[in-house]
Design an enzyme around this catalytic site. Structure first.
Site, PDB file in Angstrom:
ATOM      1  N   THR A  44       0.162  19.423 -17.840  1.00 14.18           N
ATOM      2  CA  THR A  44       1.331  19.285 -17.593  1.00 14.18           C
ATOM      3  C   THR A  44       1.452  21.384 -17.129  1.00 14.18           C
ATOM      4  O   THR A  44       1.964  21.054 -15.567  1.00 14.18           O
ATOM      5  CB  THR A  44       1.946  18.529 -18.451  1.00 14.18           C
ATOM      6  OG1 THR A  44       1.710  17.395 -18.277  1.00 14.18           O
ATOM      7  CG2 THR A  44       3.814  19.005 -17.575  1.00 14.18           C
ATOM      8  N   HIS A  47      -0.580  21.694 -13.766  1.00 13.48           N
ATOM      9  CA  HIS A  47       0.254  20.972 -12.726  1.00 13.48           C
ATOM     10  C   HIS A  47       1.209  22.191 -12.096  1.00 13.48           C
ATOM     11  O   HIS A  47       1.347  22.372 -10.986  1.00 13.48           O
ATOM     12  CB  HIS A  47       0.732  19.559 -12.906  1.00 13.48           C
ATOM     13  CG  HIS A  47      -0.882  18.918 -13.278  1.00 13.48           C
ATOM     14  ND1 HIS A  47      -1.599  18.350 -12.542  1.00 13.48           N
ATOM     15  CD2 HIS A  47      -0.319  18.012 -14.284  1.00 13.48           C
ATOM     16  CE1 HIS A  47      -2.629  17.978 -12.780  1.00 13.48           C
ATOM     17  NE2 HIS A  47      -1.723  17.525 -14.166  1.00 13.48           N
TER      18      HIS A  47
END
Length: 349
Positions: A44, A47
């Site tokens: 995450t 990202h």
């Protein structure tokens, strides 16, 4: 205590991050202050660093990001009941409201008003972090801080493996990233008969073997593995654990699954996928289970047993350790993939 701390900041809506000094946050009556000992980097965070469409649609910079950590409690609000100054804690990243229907039915991990640490709130890429008591899990003081910091992703894998009821079963673990590697170790520890690991990165496949995979398959090199596994298992594996979450991985997983088998979906596809519901699920009589996060807090008790009891050693998955001052160096290496890595941990000096 100094008034300033170093922190990893997502400062603007764009690629990259900043590492700079900011004010140490203050707590209110319902929160506690943690002096962070170690943080680990999640997909995450990649990202967020790369500012892909998901991050652009979800985050509102500026904020401190990151959500996998351990630390020492240095201050508590007056309404905090069970966590004390001096406790060492690992953080659950899902912050539930505690009052919605899902929370009241024992599903805090999928709370209707769920907030994510380091996504919806300031996170833990910092020397100090403010946390609500509900997300703090006490760990042993003698536990390696790097291992303590990876409870959150390790818990993903625990939840996936336990959902698949893998004991005495033949299992295919699709994917070769950190959660897949953890899953190999957990599945072995809880009694899977045979573990097939399906991936495409030799560096990561080797880690999965070290963690417990019996058979390692590189899909870029082996074109006949589906037929071979069907022959070896008399029709397919009993359980598929999908830790990859993309169209080829999902197709592979369902092709490997026997009739009446169980498919556990954890990997999140980067875009919508097509699933042949008739052949993959209905005619096969498959049981499909979706997994998000960790069960609060059943999974955490299971984690404690696996780690404290010595049933799983996750250290092969931790391939890189950096001092926290090298935050930007570590993030760039991981986000851009400039060298092979699995779990990357930053340690406070």
């Amino acid at each position: 205590m100094s008034e300033l701390m170093w922190a990893g900041i997502k400062a603007i809506r764009g690629k990259g991050a900043e590492f700079k000094q900011v004010e140490i946050p203050r707590i209110d009556d319902n929160h506690l202050l943690v002096k962070v000992k170690a943080v680990s980097i999640c997909g995450t965070d990649k990202h967020i660093y790369n500012w892909d469409p998901w991050a652009a649609g979800r985050l509102n910079p500026p904020l401190i990001f990151g959500h996998e950590c351990c630390g020492e409690v240095v201050e508590v609000g007056k309404n905090v009941k069970k966590i004390k100054v001096g406790n060492i804690i690992a953080a659950e990243s899902h912050i539930p409201c505690g009052v919605c229907k899902q929370c009241r039915m024992g599903n805090m991990h999928i709370c209707d008003n769920l907030r994510i640490l380091g996504v919806d709130t300031d996170g833990i890429f910092a020397e100090y972090a403010v946390l609500p008591e509900i997300v703090c899990w006490k760990v042993r003081k003698d536990l390696d801080p790097a291992i303590a910091s990876i409870h959150e992703p390790f818990g993903n894998s625990v939840y996936v493996v336990m959902s698949g009821d893998v004991a005495t079963k033949r299992v295919a673990i699709v994917g070769d990233g950190p959660t897949a590697a953890f899953a190999c170790g957990i599945a072995k520890a809880v009694g899977a008969e045979r573990i097939y690991n399906i991936g495409m990165q030799p560096f990561n496949l080797d880690i999965c073997r070290k963690m417990g995979a019996d058979v390692s398959i590189n899909v870029a090199e082996d074109k006949d593995f589906i037929t071979r596994i069907h022959d070896e298992t008399s029709g397919g594996v009993d359980v598929v654990l999908d830790m990859a979450g993309n169209q080829p991985a999902i197709d592979t997983g369902f092709k490997l699954l026997r009739k009446a088998g169980t498919y556990v979906m954890f990997g999140i596809p980067p875009e919508p996928v097509r699933v042949d519901i008739s052949d993959y699920i209905i005619f096969k009589g498959a049981k499909v289970i979706g997994v998000n996060g960790r069960k609060m807090f059943e999974t955490w008790y299971q984690m404690s047993a696996l780690l404290s009891g010595g049933m799983v050693d996750p250290t092969p998955v931790i391939t890189h350790r950096y001092p926290f001052k090298d935050f930007l160096k570590a993030m760039e290496m991981f986000a851009l993939g400039t060298e092979p890595s699995s779990k990357v941990v930053l340690l406070m000096e």
